[in-house]
Design an enzyme around this catalytic site. Sequence first.
Site, mmCIF file in Angstrom:
data_model
loop_
_atom_site.group_PDB
_atom_site.id
_atom_site.type_symbol
_atom_site.label_atom_id
_atom_site.label_comp_id
_atom_site.label_asym_id
_atom_site.label_seq_id
_atom_site.Cartn_x
_atom_site.Cartn_y
_atom_site.Cartn_z
ATOM 1 N N GLU A 45 0.825 -1.207 0.000
ATOM 2 C CA GLU A 45 0.000 0.000 0.000
ATOM 3 C C GLU A 45 0.865 1.266 0.000
ATOM 4 O O GLU A 45 1.844 1.361 0.741
ATOM 5 C CB GLU A 45 -0.897 -0.009 1.238
ATOM 6 N N LYS A 118 -10.467 2.764 -1.520
ATOM 7 C CA LYS A 118 -10.542 2.064 -0.233
ATOM 8 C C LYS A 118 -11.855 2.377 0.479
ATOM 9 O O LYS A 118 -12.212 3.541 0.684
ATOM 10 C CB LYS A 118 -9.348 2.484 0.623
ATOM 11 N N CYS A 155 -5.647 -2.686 2.713
ATOM 12 C CA CYS A 155 -5.290 -2.656 4.135
ATOM 13 C C CYS A 155 -6.495 -2.862 5.059
ATOM 14 O O CYS A 155 -6.947 -3.982 5.211
ATOM 15 C CB CYS A 155 -4.526 -1.371 4.457
#
Length: 281
Positions: A45, A118, A155
């Site tokens: 990431e 995200k 993540c």
Amino acid sequence: MNRTLSVAALQLSFVKGEIAENISRVGKRIREAAEAGADIVLPSELFCDHYFCKTQDEDHFSKAYSWSEHPAVTIMQDLARELGVVIPVSIFEKAGPEYYNSVVMIDADGSALGVYRKSHIPDGPGYQEKFYFRPGDTGFKVWKTQKGNIGVGICWDQWFPEAARTMALMGADILLYPTAIGNEPQDETLDTSARWRRAMQGHAVSNVIPIVAANRVGNEDGQVFYGTSFICDQVGEVVADMDRTEEGIITASFDLDSIDRDRAAWGFFRDRRPDLYSDLL
């Protein structure tokens, strides 16, 4: 002939403020992975810099780019085209007045298939992402690449079973999670590395799907990232991994047709009861 998919994860440290150097580091490892036979290569990431979200600093907004013009994206497009590999590229994205933590999926011919933003944005000591990123507005994505159907979470997304299940329902052959996670500054005794793995191994079991997680390593101004990147198979067994400090690549290959048969035989998707799941909404 069965469909076979070879994947690689990268685990690297990065240089503060040196975007070109960090992109070059990733590119060199992607070449290494391609030479090892990887079809898909997953960097970690926000690999263009140190993880900047541990504090709130408005100067960092200048590091964001439109996803189609981001230097990491344009360079990785050329590399993907040259090597014939798929590369999910994690970036800090600027979209008009809005900012996102995003992945751009680069197909094996170098084409950019689009962007995933995200969905779950953490906010806590050392991980103050809500200052920088809006919650993603793309919904979950499964990319139909030349190498297979790829689902990607970023993540904090990796902790949520709903995200993994949704991507499995969308037809993903494999789930990829670029990551930046390490020590918890508020509690020196807290080490999440084992539960981090177990959460994703659970997704593998419940969805009968392989998982690839790529984390960074190194001490970034006192924030230590714990690596432990891994690949697990569709029953949750770790088939390749790295320790807390080493840099390099890991690879694994999967027989997708065999996994499809396993998934059908286990019946998780046959026996689902979405009519009973209204409380999830």
